[in-house]
Scaffold this motif. Structure first.
Motif, PDB file in Angstrom:
ATOM      1  N   THR A 157       0.840  -1.197   0.000  1.00 28.89           N
ATOM      2  CA  THR A 157       0.000   0.000   0.000  1.00 28.89           C
ATOM      3  C   THR A 157       0.874   1.247   0.000  1.00 28.89           C
ATOM      4  OG1 THR A 157      -1.746  -1.131   1.229  1.00 28.89           O
ATOM      5  CG2 THR A 157      -1.771   1.283   1.276  1.00 28.89           C
ATOM      6  N   GLN A 158       0.551   2.194  -0.881  1.00 29.32           N
ATOM      7  CA  GLN A 158       1.317   3.437  -0.955  1.00 29.32           C
ATOM      8  C   GLN A 158       1.131   4.267   0.310  1.00 29.32           C
ATOM      9  OE1 GLN A 158       1.506   6.098  -4.590  1.00 29.32           O
ATOM     10  NE2 GLN A 158       0.145   7.321  -3.308  1.00 29.32           N
ATOM     11  N   ARG A 159       2.239   4.812   0.808  1.00 34.98           N
ATOM     12  CA  ARG A 159       2.188   5.729   1.939  1.00 34.98           C
ATOM     13  C   ARG A 159       2.931   7.008   1.570  1.00 34.98           C
ATOM     14  NH1 ARG A 159       2.233   2.991   7.821  1.00 34.98           N
ATOM     15  NH2 ARG A 159       1.039   1.083   7.366  1.00 34.98           N
ATOM     16  N   ILE A 160       2.422   8.129   2.030  1.00 32.88           N
ATOM     17  CA  ILE A 160       3.055   9.426   1.806  1.00 32.88           C
ATOM     18  C   ILE A 160       3.250  10.092   3.157  1.00 32.88           C
ATOM     19  CG2 ILE A 160       2.783  11.728   0.805  1.00 32.88           C
ATOM     20  CD1 ILE A 160       1.219  10.461  -1.473  1.00 32.88           C
ATOM     21  N   ALA A 161       4.490  10.463   3.450  1.00 35.94           N
ATOM     22  CA  ALA A 161       4.812  11.114   4.727  1.00 35.94           C
ATOM     23  C   ALA A 161       5.308  12.526   4.443  1.00 35.94           C
ATOM     24  CB  ALA A 161       5.876  10.318   5.479  1.00 35.94           C
ATOM     25  N   ALA A 162       4.533  13.516   4.862  1.00 36.25           N
ATOM     26  CA  ALA A 162       4.953  14.916   4.697  1.00 36.25           C
ATOM     27  C   ALA A 162       6.097  15.206   5.673  1.00 36.25           C
ATOM     28  CB  ALA A 162       3.775  15.841   4.958  1.00 36.25           C
ATOM     29  N   LEU A 163       7.068  15.969   5.228  1.00 32.65           N
ATOM     30  CA  LEU A 163       8.205  16.321   6.076  1.00 32.65           C
ATOM     31  C   LEU A 163       7.976  17.696   6.681  1.00 32.65           C
ATOM     32  CD1 LEU A 163      11.198  15.032   3.903  1.00 32.65           C
ATOM     33  CD2 LEU A 163       9.847  13.815   5.625  1.00 32.65           C
ATOM     34  N   ARG A 164       8.242  17.824   7.982  1.00 34.64           N
ATOM     35  CA  ARG A 164       8.085  19.113   8.653  1.00 34.64           C
ATOM     36  C   ARG A 164       9.426  19.535   9.238  1.00 34.64           C
ATOM     37  NH1 ARG A 164      10.000  17.696  13.064  1.00 34.64           N
ATOM     38  NH2 ARG A 164       9.202  15.953  14.290  1.00 34.64           N
ATOM     39  N   ALA A 165       9.732  20.807   9.038  1.00 30.45           N
ATOM     40  CA  ALA A 165      11.002  21.340   9.524  1.00 30.45           C
ATOM     41  C   ALA A 165      10.986  21.402  11.049  1.00 30.45           C
ATOM     42  CB  ALA A 165      11.251  22.727   8.940  1.00 30.45           C
ATOM     43  N   GLY A 166      12.105  21.024  11.657  1.00 29.56           N
ATOM     44  CA  GLY A 166      12.218  21.024  13.125  1.00 29.56           C
ATOM     45  C   GLY A 166      12.731  22.345  13.626  1.00 29.56           C
ATOM     46  N   PRO A 167      13.365  22.405  14.797  1.00 33.83           N
ATOM     47  CA  PRO A 167      13.709  21.193  15.567  1.00 33.83           C
ATOM     48  C   PRO A 167      12.505  20.641  16.316  1.00 33.83           C
ATOM     49  CG  PRO A 167      14.452  23.174  16.713  1.00 33.83           C
ATOM     50  CD  PRO A 167      13.883  23.643  15.402  1.00 33.83           C
ATOM     51  N   PRO A 168      12.612  19.357  16.752  1.00 31.07           N
ATOM     52  CA  PRO A 168      13.755  18.473  16.561  1.00 31.07           C
ATOM     53  C   PRO A 168      13.737  17.843  15.180  1.00 31.07           C
ATOM     54  CG  PRO A 168      12.050  17.324  17.744  1.00 31.07           C
ATOM     55  CD  PRO A 168      11.544  18.733  17.561  1.00 31.07           C
ATOM     56  N   ALA A 169      14.813  17.094  14.878  1.00 32.80           N
ATOM     57  CA  ALA A 169      14.878  16.384  13.605  1.00 32.80           C
ATOM     58  C   ALA A 169      13.808  15.299  13.575  1.00 32.80           C
ATOM     59  CB  ALA A 169      16.266  15.758  13.421  1.00 32.80           C
ATOM     60  N   MET A 170      13.322  14.985  12.374  1.00 32.86           N
ATOM     61  CA  MET A 170      12.377  13.886  12.222  1.00 32.86           C
ATOM     62  C   MET A 170      13.123  12.563  12.279  1.00 32.86           C
ATOM     63  SD  MET A 170       9.730  15.180   9.246  1.00 32.86           S
ATOM     64  CE  MET A 170       8.609  13.796   9.555  1.00 32.86           C
ATOM     65  N   THR A 171      12.500  11.568  12.889  1.00 30.39           N
ATOM     66  CA  THR A 171      13.121  10.250  12.994  1.00 30.39           C
ATOM     67  C   THR A 171      12.482   9.282  12.014  1.00 30.39           C
ATOM     68  OG1 THR A 171      11.612   9.743  14.820  1.00 30.39           O
ATOM     69  CG2 THR A 171      13.839  10.505  15.395  1.00 30.39           C
ATOM     70  N   LEU A 172      13.288   8.350  11.546  1.00 29.15           N
ATOM     71  CA  LEU A 172      12.862   7.340  10.581  1.00 29.15           C
ATOM     72  C   LEU A 172      13.326   5.991  11.108  1.00 29.15           C
ATOM     73  CD1 LEU A 172      11.976   6.217   7.794  1.00 29.15           C
ATOM     74  CD2 LEU A 172      14.128   7.067   6.863  1.00 29.15           C
ATOM     75  N   GLY A 173      12.409   5.058  11.284  1.00 25.53           N
ATOM     76  CA  GLY A 173      12.815   3.758  11.802  1.00 25.53           C
ATOM     77  C   GLY A 173      11.655   2.824  12.060  1.00 25.53           C
ATOM     78  N   GLU A 197      17.872  10.073  10.814  1.00 24.92           N
ATOM     79  CA  GLU A 197      17.205  11.334  11.115  1.00 24.92           C
ATOM     80  C   GLU A 197      17.120  12.190   9.856  1.00 24.92           C
ATOM     81  OE1 GLU A 197      18.080  12.256  15.799  1.00 24.92           O
ATOM     82  OE2 GLU A 197      19.572  12.947  14.336  1.00 24.92           O
ATOM     83  N   LEU A 198      16.035  12.938   9.746  1.00 17.80           N
ATOM     84  CA  LEU A 198      15.809  13.841   8.625  1.00 17.80           C
ATOM     85  C   LEU A 198      15.647  15.250   9.165  1.00 17.80           C
ATOM     86  CD1 LEU A 198      13.130  11.511   7.137  1.00 17.80           C
ATOM     87  CD2 LEU A 198      15.171  12.111   5.836  1.00 17.80           C
ATOM     88  N   GLU A 199      16.388  16.193   8.603  1.00 15.12           N
ATOM     89  CA  GLU A 199      16.229  17.580   9.043  1.00 15.12           C
ATOM     90  C   GLU A 199      16.650  18.536   7.940  1.00 15.12           C
ATOM     91  OE1 GLU A 199      18.766  18.779  12.268  1.00 15.12           O
ATOM     92  OE2 GLU A 199      20.298  17.312  11.729  1.00 15.12           O
ATOM     93  N   VAL A 200      16.191  19.783   8.073  1.00 13.79           N
ATOM     94  CA  VAL A 200      16.505  20.817   7.094  1.00 13.79           C
ATOM     95  C   VAL A 200      17.796  21.518   7.503  1.00 13.79           C
ATOM     96  CG1 VAL A 200      15.764  22.995   6.066  1.00 13.79           C
ATOM     97  CG2 VAL A 200      14.100  21.178   6.474  1.00 13.79           C
ATOM     98  N   VAL A 201      18.712  21.650   6.567  1.00 16.03           N
ATOM     99  CA  VAL A 201      19.928  22.440   6.754  1.00 16.03           C
ATOM    100  C   VAL A 201      19.924  23.489   5.647  1.00 16.03           C
ATOM    101  CG1 VAL A 201      22.444  22.448   6.772  1.00 16.03           C
ATOM    102  CG2 VAL A 201      21.201  20.526   7.789  1.00 16.03           C
ATOM    103  N   GLY A 202      19.819  24.765   6.036  1.00 14.01           N
ATOM    104  CA  GLY A 202      19.616  25.806   5.041  1.00 14.01           C
ATOM    105  C   GLY A 202      18.211  25.666   4.488  1.00 14.01           C
ATOM    106  N   ASP A 203      18.102  25.443   3.179  1.00 15.81           N
ATOM    107  CA  ASP A 203      16.776  25.219   2.588  1.00 15.81           C
ATOM    108  C   ASP A 203      16.671  23.825   1.999  1.00 15.81           C
ATOM    109  OD1 ASP A 203      18.496  25.501   0.456  1.00 15.81           O
ATOM    110  OD2 ASP A 203      17.116  26.692  -0.757  1.00 15.81           O
ATOM    111  N   ARG A 204      17.554  22.903   2.436  1.00 14.04           N
ATOM    112  CA  ARG A 204      17.577  21.557   1.871  1.00 14.04           C
ATOM    113  C   ARG A 204      17.404  20.515   2.961  1.00 14.04           C
ATOM    114  NH1 ARG A 204      17.745  21.117  -3.874  1.00 14.04           N
ATOM    115  NH2 ARG A 204      18.479  23.130  -4.599  1.00 14.04           N
TER     116      ARG A 204
END
Length: 228
Positions: free
Chosen positions: A37-53, A74-81
């Protein structure tokens, strides 16, 4: 079409959900769970960093994947990336486009992340095709040495993935053989040559095929026009 390709082909509802996510403009991850089943996870800028696991408490959770660590990356924004980091968090490593992440790795639209046995495609509509991403000339230079017969095999390999890179399974050897009126042995010979040309011989077999499709699209060597 093989059963695997049928399993991974997107339904109209899934395509609609993906288009809506792209129109929202924010970065997101798209992947499939253990029931395909397809899943879509929107990313939100922290802090804290988003965790994946694997842990259900993770911001992006893959609880079905026994090869993923409880907190894998972990997923996080550095600058605009957006970036992904794995500073020893996982047991089996985090991979982007087949390369193991050491420390922090900046993500580009269309990158494939692999944690455990789960592949997630990173999408960032605001950076897609706007010319801000610097890509190496490597794949284009490698493609220059591809024969016309090899190119036809490559286009056939990519055909099920148009508009669905990273989610649809590439064409099987038998599918390619049927399309091009070749023997399966001939298809395998051309693919081995392509893996060598694009310098991905060392990857696992199923990963080589997906990586070749991604490189073909991202380098512009195969376009949607070719697949029409």
């Amino acid at each position: 079409m093989t059963p695997d390709a049928q399993l991974h082909r997107s339904t109209p509802g899934e395509l609609k959900a993906r288009i809506e996510a792209e129109r929202a403009g924010a970065a997101f991850l798209i992947y499939r769970d253990d029931t395909a089943t397809q899943r879509i996870a929107a990313l939100r800028a922290g802090p804290p960093a988003m965790t994946l696991g694997r842990a259900p408490s993770c911001d992006v959770a893959v609880p079905w994947d026994g090869e993923a660590s409880r907190v894998h990356a972990e997923l996080e924004v550095v600058g605009d990336r957006w970036t992904v980091s794995d500073d020893g968090l996982s047991r089996n490593g985090t991979f982007v486009n087949g390369d193991r992440v050491s420390g922090r790795r900046r993500l580009e639209d269309g990158d494939e992340l692999r944690v455990g046995s789960t592949t997630l495609v990173y999408r960032c509509p605001q950076h897609a095709g706007n010319g801000t991403v610097t890509r190496t000339a490597g794949p284009q230079q490698q493609a220059a040495a591809v024969t016309e017969a090899q190119r036809r095999v490559l286009v056939a390999l990519c055909r099920p993935c148009v508009g669905d890179i990273g989610l649809s399974a590439p064409a099987s050897n038998q599918d390619i053989a049927d399309q091009l009126h070749l023997t399966v042995a001939a298809v395998k010979t051309h693919l081995r040559a392509l893996f060598h040309r694009f310098e991905i011989d060392q990857l696992p077999q199923n990963e080589k095929r997906r990586r070749l499709v991604q490189m073909a699209f991202h380098s512009g060597f195969v376009t949607e026009h070719d697949l029409a």
